[in-house]
Design a protein around this motif. Structure first.
Motif, PDB file in Angstrom:
ATOM      1  N   GLN A 103       0.918   5.435   0.947  1.00 20.78           N
ATOM      2  CA  GLN A 103       0.229   6.526   1.629  1.00 20.78           C
ATOM      3  C   GLN A 103       1.024   7.810   1.467  1.00 20.78           C
ATOM      4  N   MET A 111      -1.491 -10.858  -8.327  1.00 19.80           N
ATOM      5  CA  MET A 111      -2.886 -11.228  -8.530  1.00 19.80           C
ATOM      6  C   MET A 111      -3.702 -10.029  -8.999  1.00 19.80           C
ATOM      7  N   GLU A 112      -3.515  -8.919  -8.310  1.00 20.69           N
ATOM      8  CA  GLU A 112      -4.222  -7.699  -8.683  1.00 20.69           C
ATOM      9  C   GLU A 112      -3.285  -6.528  -8.504  1.00 20.69           C
ATOM     10  N   LYS A 149      -8.637  -6.762  -1.272  1.00 25.54           N
ATOM     11  CA  LYS A 149      -7.797  -5.634  -0.929  1.00 25.54           C
ATOM     12  C   LYS A 149      -8.662  -4.609  -0.219  1.00 25.54           C
ATOM     13  N   VAL A 150      -8.124  -4.079   0.814  1.00 27.03           N
ATOM     14  CA  VAL A 150      -8.871  -3.196   1.692  1.00 27.03           C
ATOM     15  C   VAL A 150      -8.744  -1.762   1.226  1.00 27.03           C
ATOM     16  N   TYR A 154       0.850  -1.178   0.000  1.00 22.25           N
ATOM     17  CA  TYR A 154       0.000   0.000   0.000  1.00 22.25           C
ATOM     18  C   TYR A 154       0.889   1.232   0.000  1.00 22.25           C
ATOM     19  N   GLN A 194      -2.903  11.785   3.235  1.00 26.82           N
ATOM     20  CA  GLN A 194      -3.934  11.128   2.421  1.00 26.82           C
ATOM     21  C   GLN A 194      -4.142   9.693   2.896  1.00 26.82           C
ATOM     22  N   GLN A 195      -5.116   9.031   2.298  1.00 32.47           N
ATOM     23  CA  GLN A 195      -5.394   7.668   2.726  1.00 32.47           C
ATOM     24  C   GLN A 195      -4.412   6.698   2.101  1.00 32.47           C
ATOM     25  N   MET A 196      -4.300   5.554   2.750  1.00 33.32           N
ATOM     26  CA  MET A 196      -3.507   4.478   2.179  1.00 33.32           C
ATOM     27  C   MET A 196      -4.225   3.936   0.968  1.00 33.32           C
ATOM     28  N   PHE A 240      -8.957   2.054   2.428  1.00 28.91           N
ATOM     29  CA  PHE A 240      -8.814   2.771   3.682  1.00 28.91           C
ATOM     30  C   PHE A 240      -9.356   4.188   3.597  1.00 28.91           C
ATOM     31  N   GLY A 241      -9.815   4.691   4.730  1.00 28.91           N
ATOM     32  CA  GLY A 241     -10.045   6.107   4.882  1.00 28.91           C
ATOM     33  C   GLY A 241      -8.727   6.822   5.128  1.00 28.91           C
ATOM     34  N   SER A 242      -8.783   8.123   5.207  1.00 31.27           N
ATOM     35  CA  SER A 242      -7.554   8.918   5.331  1.00 31.27           C
ATOM     36  C   SER A 242      -7.026   8.971   6.756  1.00 31.27           C
ATOM     37  N   GLY A 243      -7.773   8.436   7.695  1.00 33.91           N
ATOM     38  CA  GLY A 243      -7.282   8.363   9.062  1.00 33.91           C
ATOM     39  C   GLY A 243      -7.722   9.543   9.918  1.00 33.91           C
ATOM     40  N   GLY A 250      -9.374 -14.118  -5.965  1.00 34.75           N
ATOM     41  CA  GLY A 250      -8.014 -13.630  -6.130  1.00 34.75           C
ATOM     42  C   GLY A 250      -7.524 -12.820  -4.955  1.00 34.75           C
ATOM     43  N   PHE A 254      -4.215   0.976  -2.182  1.00 33.27           N
ATOM     44  CA  PHE A 254      -3.739  -0.331  -2.599  1.00 33.27           C
ATOM     45  C   PHE A 254      -2.866  -0.208  -3.844  1.00 33.27           C
ATOM     46  N   ASN A 308      -1.302  -6.966  -4.895  1.00 35.15           N
ATOM     47  CA  ASN A 308      -1.217  -8.141  -4.046  1.00 35.15           C
ATOM     48  C   ASN A 308      -0.586  -9.292  -4.810  1.00 35.15           C
ATOM     49  N   PHE A 348       3.491   0.719   2.854  1.00 35.74           N
ATOM     50  CA  PHE A 348       3.180  -0.293   3.862  1.00 35.74           C
ATOM     51  C   PHE A 348       3.094  -1.651   3.191  1.00 35.74           C
ATOM     52  N   PHE A 358      -7.771   4.223  11.486  1.00 36.20           N
ATOM     53  CA  PHE A 358      -8.194   4.101  10.096  1.00 36.20           C
ATOM     54  C   PHE A 358      -9.439   3.235  10.007  1.00 36.20           C
TER      55      PHE A 358
END
Lengths: 113, 115
Positions: A37, A55-56, B102-103, A35, A41-43, B105-108, B99, A45, A48, A91, B90
């Protein structure tokens, strides 16, 4: 509990150079993630990885990015060449299975100058 | 597009006070929802997660969160905060897919607990 280690914790690099970010995942985990960041800002993706293959990947995973995990060693993210906009905290995470909880590392702070 | 919004970048509360950290999500259907905490110089740690059932889920260290489908929210709460709760929180969401998932996320939200 089990930890994901990221090495180095900080890296400063000249624009255009190559950088490799290392991740030592939890030993029995099979799925690996990166990931990104940007400060404030947000993390987001990036990619993976499972069984030696991507995979993606997201649109943030530019052609200059690559990942690998040779022979069960570190799971690496390589950026070649680096650009200023690659400055961020990266991350790594790993999980045992598809629906398993992630274990995150503490991040590598990359500054491209 | 899938998104998670945490409207408060910073929250300051006094030790012993109650806490609510807000989270809104935008997903088709009902996603899986998570709250993570990141203490300084550490990786993210899972506090709690919601898949289905009782909309109030309990997590570690006295945290709980309530899922609201009508409001598209998953707010985190704690009845009485401690100085050690100071960290970045977060909110995150995803759907399981083929497959691997994937998560998102918000900005925290950075929480500061003052003495």
């Amino acid at each position: 509990g089990p930890k994901v280690l990221q090495i180095p914790s900080h890296q400063i690099i000249d624009m255009g150079q190559m950088v490799t970010l290392n991740c030592d995942p939890v030993s029995n985990h099979l799925y690996f993630y990166w990931y990104k960041q940007i400060l404030g800002q947000q993390m987001e993706f990036l990619v993976n990885f499972y069984n030696g293959k991507v995979m993606e990947k997201s649109k943030l995973f530019k052609d200059q990015f690559s990942v690998e995990r040779p022979d069960g060693s570190y799971f690496t993210l390589k950026i070649q060449p680096t650009a200023l906009e690659d400055s961020a905290v990266y991350f790594c995470a790993s999980s045992l299975g598809l629906n398993s909880d992630y274990t995150f590392g503490s991040g590598t702070r990359l500054l491209v100058i | 597009a899938q998104s998670v919004t945490q409207p408060d970048a910073r929250v300051t509360v006094s030790e012993g006070a109650s806490l609510q950290l807000r989270c809104k999500y935008s997903y088709s259907g009902t996603p899986y929802l998570f709250w993570y905490v990141q203490y300084q110089r550490q990786g993210l740690q899972l506090l709690l997660k919601y898949y289905s059932g009782d909309p109030v889920v309990q997590g570690v260290n006295g945290f709980e969160a309530e899922f609201s489908k009508s409001d598209s929210s998953f707010h985190l709460r704690k009845a009485s905060v401690h100085w050690s709760d100071s960290a970045v929180y977060f909110c995150a969401a995803d759907k399981v897919r083929t497959g691997g998932y994937k998560v998102v996320f918000g900005s925290g939200t950075r929480l500061l607990v003052s003495p």
